[in-house]
Design a protein around this motif. Structure first.
Motif, PDB file in Angstrom:
ATOM      1  N   SER A  51      21.736  11.735  12.668  1.00  0.00           N
ATOM      2  CA  SER A  51      22.171  10.344  12.614  1.00  0.00           C
ATOM      3  C   SER A  51      21.361   9.505  13.602  1.00  0.00           C
ATOM      4  O   SER A  51      21.396   9.754  14.805  1.00  0.00           O
ATOM      5  N   ILE A  52      20.662   8.519  13.082  1.00  0.00           N
ATOM      6  CA  ILE A  52      19.888   7.627  13.950  1.00  0.00           C
ATOM      7  C   ILE A  52      20.845   6.774  14.783  1.00  0.00           C
ATOM      8  O   ILE A  52      20.562   6.452  15.930  1.00  0.00           O
ATOM      9  N   HIS A  53      21.994   6.452  14.220  1.00  0.00           N
ATOM     10  CA  HIS A  53      23.017   5.697  14.958  1.00  0.00           C
ATOM     11  C   HIS A  53      23.437   6.469  16.204  1.00  0.00           C
ATOM     12  O   HIS A  53      23.495   5.921  17.304  1.00  0.00           O
ATOM     13  N   ASN A  54      23.722   7.764  16.043  1.00  0.00           N
ATOM     14  CA  ASN A  54      24.132   8.580  17.184  1.00  0.00           C
ATOM     15  C   ASN A  54      23.001   8.712  18.208  1.00  0.00           C
ATOM     16  O   ASN A  54      23.245   8.713  19.409  1.00  0.00           O
ATOM     17  N   TYR A  55      21.783   8.833  17.715  1.00  0.00           N
ATOM     18  CA  TYR A  55      20.626   8.933  18.607  1.00  0.00           C
ATOM     19  C   TYR A  55      20.501   7.669  19.456  1.00  0.00           C
ATOM     20  O   TYR A  55      20.330   7.739  20.674  1.00  0.00           O
ATOM     21  N   ILE A  56      20.621   6.507  18.825  1.00  0.00           N
ATOM     22  CA  ILE A  56      20.526   5.240  19.548  1.00  0.00           C
ATOM     23  C   ILE A  56      21.708   5.098  20.505  1.00  0.00           C
ATOM     24  O   ILE A  56      21.556   4.625  21.627  1.00  0.00           O
ATOM     25  N   TYR A  57      22.883   5.550  20.075  1.00  0.00           N
ATOM     26  CA  TYR A  57      24.067   5.500  20.943  1.00  0.00           C
ATOM     27  C   TYR A  57      23.833   6.321  22.214  1.00  0.00           C
ATOM     28  O   TYR A  57      24.097   5.854  23.318  1.00  0.00           O
ATOM     29  N   VAL A  58      23.330   7.540  22.064  1.00  0.00           N
ATOM     30  CA  VAL A  58      23.090   8.410  23.223  1.00  0.00           C
ATOM     31  C   VAL A  58      22.043   7.783  24.150  1.00  0.00           C
ATOM     32  O   VAL A  58      22.217   7.748  25.369  1.00  0.00           O
ATOM     33  N   LEU A  59      20.964   7.265  23.561  1.00  0.00           N
ATOM     34  CA  LEU A  59      19.943   6.604  24.381  1.00  0.00           C
ATOM     35  C   LEU A  59      20.533   5.419  25.140  1.00  0.00           C
ATOM     36  O   LEU A  59      20.277   5.247  26.336  1.00  0.00           O
ATOM     37  N   ILE A  91      17.966  -3.571  28.656  1.00  0.00           N
ATOM     38  CA  ILE A  91      18.315  -2.176  28.374  1.00  0.00           C
ATOM     39  C   ILE A  91      18.106  -1.853  26.901  1.00  0.00           C
ATOM     40  O   ILE A  91      17.511  -0.831  26.557  1.00  0.00           O
ATOM     41  N   ILE A  92      18.573  -2.720  26.023  1.00  0.00           N
ATOM     42  CA  ILE A  92      18.448  -2.450  24.583  1.00  0.00           C
ATOM     43  C   ILE A  92      16.988  -2.506  24.153  1.00  0.00           C
ATOM     44  O   ILE A  92      16.551  -1.718  23.301  1.00  0.00           O
ATOM     45  N   GLN A  93      16.211  -3.386  24.766  1.00  0.00           N
ATOM     46  CA  GLN A  93      14.772  -3.413  24.477  1.00  0.00           C
ATOM     47  C   GLN A  93      14.148  -2.074  24.862  1.00  0.00           C
ATOM     48  O   GLN A  93      13.331  -1.520  24.120  1.00  0.00           O
ATOM     49  N   TYR A 134      20.723  -2.339  13.986  1.00  0.00           N
ATOM     50  CA  TYR A 134      21.477  -1.821  15.126  1.00  0.00           C
ATOM     51  C   TYR A 134      21.409  -2.648  16.405  1.00  0.00           C
ATOM     52  O   TYR A 134      22.195  -2.417  17.321  1.00  0.00           O
ATOM     53  N   TYR A 135      20.490  -3.578  16.485  1.00  0.00           N
ATOM     54  CA  TYR A 135      20.297  -4.294  17.749  1.00  0.00           C
ATOM     55  C   TYR A 135      21.577  -4.964  18.238  1.00  0.00           C
ATOM     56  O   TYR A 135      22.008  -4.745  19.372  1.00  0.00           O
ATOM     57  N   VAL A 136      22.192  -5.796  17.415  1.00  0.00           N
ATOM     58  CA  VAL A 136      23.358  -6.570  17.846  1.00  0.00           C
ATOM     59  C   VAL A 136      24.509  -5.649  18.237  1.00  0.00           C
ATOM     60  O   VAL A 136      25.154  -5.862  19.273  1.00  0.00           O
ATOM     61  N   ARG A 137      24.734  -4.620  17.454  1.00  0.00           N
ATOM     62  CA  ARG A 137      25.832  -3.688  17.733  1.00  0.00           C
ATOM     63  C   ARG A 137      25.662  -3.051  19.114  1.00  0.00           C
ATOM     64  O   ARG A 137      26.595  -3.021  19.917  1.00  0.00           O
ATOM     65  N   PHE A 138      24.464  -2.556  19.412  1.00  0.00           N
ATOM     66  CA  PHE A 138      24.253  -1.877  20.689  1.00  0.00           C
ATOM     67  C   PHE A 138      24.062  -2.853  21.849  1.00  0.00           C
ATOM     68  O   PHE A 138      24.419  -2.544  22.982  1.00  0.00           O
ATOM     69  N   TYR A 139      23.555  -4.026  21.553  1.00  0.00           N
ATOM     70  CA  TYR A 139      23.485  -5.065  22.588  1.00  0.00           C
ATOM     71  C   TYR A 139      24.901  -5.419  23.044  1.00  0.00           C
ATOM     72  O   TYR A 139      25.175  -5.481  24.250  1.00  0.00           O
ATOM     73  N   ASN A 140      25.808  -5.645  22.091  1.00  0.00           N
ATOM     74  CA  ASN A 140      27.194  -5.982  22.440  1.00  0.00           C
ATOM     75  C   ASN A 140      27.873  -4.842  23.194  1.00  0.00           C
ATOM     76  O   ASN A 140      28.599  -5.076  24.161  1.00  0.00           O
ATOM     77  N   PHE A 141      27.636  -3.625  22.752  1.00  0.00           N
ATOM     78  CA  PHE A 141      28.185  -2.444  23.429  1.00  0.00           C
ATOM     79  C   PHE A 141      27.721  -2.428  24.889  1.00  0.00           C
ATOM     80  O   PHE A 141      28.509  -2.266  25.819  1.00  0.00           O
ATOM     81  N   CYS A 142      26.441  -2.632  25.083  1.00  0.00           N
ATOM     82  CA  CYS A 142      25.838  -2.612  26.408  1.00  0.00           C
ATOM     83  C   CYS A 142      26.350  -3.786  27.263  1.00  0.00           C
ATOM     84  O   CYS A 142      26.739  -3.602  28.416  1.00  0.00           O
ATOM     85  N   ARG A 143      26.372  -4.970  26.701  1.00  0.00           N
ATOM     86  CA  ARG A 143      26.816  -6.160  27.438  1.00  0.00           C
ATOM     87  C   ARG A 143      28.270  -6.020  27.877  1.00  0.00           C
ATOM     88  O   ARG A 143      28.636  -6.421  28.979  1.00  0.00           O
ATOM     89  N   ASN A 144      29.103  -5.411  27.032  1.00  0.00           N
ATOM     90  CA  ASN A 144      30.501  -5.202  27.406  1.00  0.00           C
ATOM     91  C   ASN A 144      30.636  -4.239  28.571  1.00  0.00           C
ATOM     92  O   ASN A 144      31.593  -4.330  29.343  1.00  0.00           O
TER      93      ASN A 144
END
Length: 178
Positions: free
Chosen positions: A66-74, A46-48, A25-35
């Motif tokens: 869903s761990i994906h949803n949990y990470i998304y919310v965080l 932030i992702i760290q 999940y790192y790259v996916r959420f890093y890109n989301f955050c960077r955008n």
């Protein structure tokens, strides 16, 4: 290994499952955050923080969620907090540099402090369960389902507490505007 097994192993403190989760999940959420914030270093920080929170709160994870949803919310909450903190910092810095010779606080800062105190007092005056639900939702960024499980109440009860809290908060602060 499916997501449920991954979360179960993570809950038990298995560092390999955390590493797998991080890699997945790192790259996916890093890109989301960077955008959203347009700064690579801040996005990485932030992702760290997000993954540090996942590790620190691993025992509270639920294999059925869903761990994906949990990470998304965080991630969403970390980004919003970052933007808010950066905006507040910029405003305070602007106020300080605009009149650095003055030692007194500006009207805006007094109003902000007064509003913050009023909100704090209002939240403190809520019934205990409503206050718990509201703080978990708005300050800890927990989902309604997580709050329900944590407090042993239904999701519908959580929804009702949040709606009542927001409605009463709106009424409290709207009556002083008109």
């Amino acid at each position: 290994m499916d997501e449920r097994q991954l979360v179960e192993m993570l809950r038990e403190g298995d560092s390999l499952s955390f590493e797998i989760l991080f890699q997945k999940y790192y790259v996916r959420f890093y890109n989301f955050c960077r955008n959203l914030i347009k700064d690579s270093q801040e996005a990485e920080d932030i992702i760290q923080n997000v993954f540090m929170k996942v590790w620190l709160n691993r025992k509270n994870l639920h294999p059925d969620q869903s761990i994906h949803n949990y990470i998304y919310v965080l991630t969403k909450h970390e980004v919003l907090n970052h933007i808010r903190d950066k905006k507040v910092y910029a405003q305070v810095e602007h106020l300080i540099t605009a009149d650095h010779t003055s030692l007194s606080m500006t009207d805006d800062m007094y109003q902000f402090r007064e509003l913050d105190e009023r909100i704090g007092k209002f939240i403190a005056s809520m019934p205990v369960q409503r206050r718990k639900v509201f703080l978990m939702s708005r300050y800890k960024g927990m989902s309604n389902k997580m709050i329900a499980e944590h407090l042993g109440i239904s999701v519908r009860t959580v929804d009702r507490h949040i709606n009542l809290a927001l409605t009463s908060l709106k009424k409290e602060f709207m009556k002083n505007i008109g």
